[in-house]
Design an enzyme around this catalytic site. Sequence first.
Site, PDB file in Angstrom:
ATOM      1  N   GLU A   1       0.825  -1.211   0.000  1.00  0.00           N
ATOM      2  CA  GLU A   1       0.000   0.000   0.000  1.00  0.00           C
ATOM      3  C   GLU A   1       0.861   1.264   0.000  1.00  0.00           C
ATOM      4  O   GLU A   1       0.548   2.230  -0.675  1.00  0.00           O
ATOM      5  CB  GLU A   1      -0.951   0.012   1.211  1.00  0.00           C
ATOM      6  CG  GLU A   1      -2.028  -1.064   1.162  1.00  0.00           C
ATOM      7  CD  GLU A   1      -2.950  -0.934  -0.044  1.00  0.00           C
ATOM      8  OE1 GLU A   1      -2.999   0.151  -0.652  1.00  0.00           O
ATOM      9  OE2 GLU A   1      -3.625  -1.919  -0.379  1.00  0.00           O
TER      10      GLU A   1
ATOM     11  N   GLN B   1       0.546   6.830  -5.094  1.00  0.00           N
ATOM     12  CA  GLN B   1       1.130   7.648  -6.189  1.00  0.00           C
ATOM     13  C   GLN B   1       2.021   6.854  -7.141  1.00  0.00           C
ATOM     14  O   GLN B   1       2.907   7.410  -7.778  1.00  0.00           O
ATOM     15  CB  GLN B   1       1.945   8.820  -5.612  1.00  0.00           C
ATOM     16  CG  GLN B   1       1.098   9.891  -5.012  1.00  0.00           C
ATOM     17  CD  GLN B   1       1.403  10.112  -3.554  1.00  0.00           C
ATOM     18  OE1 GLN B   1       2.087   9.336  -2.921  1.00  0.00           O
ATOM     19  NE2 GLN B   1       0.858  11.167  -3.018  1.00  0.00           N
TER      20      GLN B   1
ATOM     21  N   LEU C   1      11.295   5.653  -7.245  1.00  0.00           N
ATOM     22  CA  LEU C   1       9.849   5.640  -6.986  1.00  0.00           C
ATOM     23  C   LEU C   1       9.296   7.032  -6.666  1.00  0.00           C
ATOM     24  O   LEU C   1       8.094   7.251  -6.749  1.00  0.00           O
ATOM     25  CB  LEU C   1       9.531   4.724  -5.792  1.00  0.00           C
ATOM     26  CG  LEU C   1       9.191   3.276  -6.105  1.00  0.00           C
ATOM     27  CD1 LEU C   1       8.871   2.525  -4.827  1.00  0.00           C
ATOM     28  CD2 LEU C   1       7.982   3.179  -7.044  1.00  0.00           C
TER      29      LEU C   1
ATOM     30  N   TYR D   1      -6.760   5.846   4.418  1.00  0.00           N
ATOM     31  CA  TYR D   1      -6.862   4.819   3.385  1.00  0.00           C
ATOM     32  C   TYR D   1      -6.009   3.588   3.722  1.00  0.00           C
ATOM     33  O   TYR D   1      -6.492   2.452   3.690  1.00  0.00           O
ATOM     34  CB  TYR D   1      -6.454   5.381   2.003  1.00  0.00           C
ATOM     35  CG  TYR D   1      -6.169   4.259   1.073  1.00  0.00           C
ATOM     36  CD1 TYR D   1      -7.220   3.484   0.578  1.00  0.00           C
ATOM     37  CD2 TYR D   1      -4.858   3.883   0.772  1.00  0.00           C
ATOM     38  CE1 TYR D   1      -6.967   2.376  -0.208  1.00  0.00           C
ATOM     39  CE2 TYR D   1      -4.596   2.782  -0.014  1.00  0.00           C
ATOM     40  CZ  TYR D   1      -5.652   2.034  -0.500  1.00  0.00           C
ATOM     41  OH  TYR D   1      -5.404   0.929  -1.249  1.00  0.00           O
TER      42      TYR D   1
ATOM     43  N   ASP E   1      -9.917   4.986  -1.935  1.00  0.00           N
ATOM     44  CA  ASP E   1      -8.771   5.538  -2.671  1.00  0.00           C
ATOM     45  C   ASP E   1      -9.294   6.230  -3.925  1.00  0.00           C
ATOM     46  O   ASP E   1     -10.516   6.329  -4.128  1.00  0.00           O
ATOM     47  CB  ASP E   1      -7.746   4.435  -2.999  1.00  0.00           C
ATOM     48  CG  ASP E   1      -8.220   3.506  -4.107  1.00  0.00           C
ATOM     49  OD1 ASP E   1      -9.433   3.516  -4.422  1.00  0.00           O
ATOM     50  OD2 ASP E   1      -7.381   2.774  -4.662  1.00  0.00           O
TER      51      ASP E   1
ATOM     52  N   CYS F   1     -17.822   1.612 -20.398  1.00  0.00           N
ATOM     53  CA  CYS F   1     -19.260   1.692 -20.096  1.00  0.00           C
ATOM     54  C   CYS F   1     -20.089   0.691 -20.909  1.00  0.00           C
ATOM     55  O   CYS F   1     -21.083   0.164 -20.410  1.00  0.00           O
ATOM     56  CB  CYS F   1     -19.770   3.106 -20.341  1.00  0.00           C
ATOM     57  SG  CYS F   1     -18.894   4.335 -19.363  1.00  0.00           S
TER      58      CYS F   1
HETATM   59  S1  SF4 Z   1     -21.142   2.730 -16.700  1.00  0.00           S
HETATM   60 FE1  SF4 Z   1     -19.152   3.606 -17.140  1.00  0.00          FE
HETATM   61  S2  SF4 Z   1     -18.949   5.315 -15.704  1.00  0.00           S
HETATM   62 FE2  SF4 Z   1     -20.599   4.006 -14.937  1.00  0.00          FE
HETATM   63  S3  SF4 Z   1     -19.565   2.610 -13.527  1.00  0.00           S
HETATM   64 FE3  SF4 Z   1     -19.641   1.591 -15.509  1.00  0.00          FE
HETATM   65  S4  SF4 Z   1     -17.670   2.082 -16.439  1.00  0.00           S
HETATM   66 FE4  SF4 Z   1     -17.979   3.537 -14.745  1.00  0.00          FE
END
Ligand code: SF4
Length: 355
Positions: A36, A41, A79, A119, A137, A198
């Site tokens: 972790e 970063q 790093l 976190y 996170d 999506c």
């Molecule tokens: S639909 Fe797109 S924006 Fe919504 S959780 Fe799924 S991948 Fe993420």
Amino acid sequence: MKATVFSAKVVEWYQEHHRLLPWRQTRDPYKIWLSEIILQQTRVAQGLPYYRAFVRQYPNVRSLAAASEQEVLRMWQGLGYYSRARNLHACARMIAKKYQGNFPQTFVELKQLRGVGDYTAAAIASFAFGERVAVLDGNVFRVLSRVFGVSDDIASPAGKRKFMALANDLLPVKDSSTYNQAIMEFGALFCTPRSPSCDQCPLSAGCVAFRRGMQADLPVKRKSVKTKRRYFHYVVARRGKSVLMNRRTGQDIWKGLWDFPLVESETRLSKGELERTIKKVVGEGTSATVSPEYKHVLSHQVIAARFLEISIPKESDWPRGGLFASAIPCGPGKVQRLPKSVLVARYLRENGAGE
Ligand code: SF4
């Protein structure tokens, strides 16, 4: 979307798609903590070899505590964000001394450790000890803000509180540890910052950002820190294969690492100003070769560095006092072993001195 539906879909996705990463195959709090801290970063691909090297060299918290800070900084070289390495080492010593080498087991106690924030404490408590606490996170912020359409600033305390409340509401009663891993992985691989998947997403039917076409607008994070420009002029006094080096001690970037005697200016020096600086620092009659400018970008700073090489003819001629007061001559073996910034290591590598 109902919390139970959301968590079930995320876990189902995770079972099929997650990466096999070494810190996921263990409940050892030392290895989880180490991963972790390294991955703050830092991308997994970059952090993985460092994680493996640390586990090989320091298989447990006691062996890390027994190392010197310089050894730890040298292993960390490349790093960045070196305060993480200093805190890692200080924390290992704290655990070895105060807790007899055993990590504390609760979120609240873990948060008392050096370099361990909300976190990291949640991640160790959840993954090593199965405590029912939400991890939050950057990946989790992104997924939650998009799915639930939360546009509060994730950098503000009020925004953080709102996301934390939502994250805890969504936490399943059973096996919250797997769910925590799952939502982080979902954000890292699937609901990514620039190109979320999506079209194949199991959450798309209930995702606010998808329905409203707001994926690029969420999460909201206001920038507060301006990037600062700094101009470094390193004086590289070299005799044969040896160079004069300094350990950085001030409250600044790269504390504890080694570099060369340094003159910093607020603006880029003109040719004339550079010549006057060289004269002032190394004296009349000593000529210096000036390197091209090296640009080095940090999170909130951009450094433009030039290296002014001067040649030292004999042992008694090493410059002393002033800018060179704490510098020492280092041969190639020593230069190689010393922890250095990537900028200095790059210069040495390209100019043949111990890297
Ligand atoms: S639909 Fe797109 S924006 Fe919504 S959780 Fe799924 S991948 Fe993420």
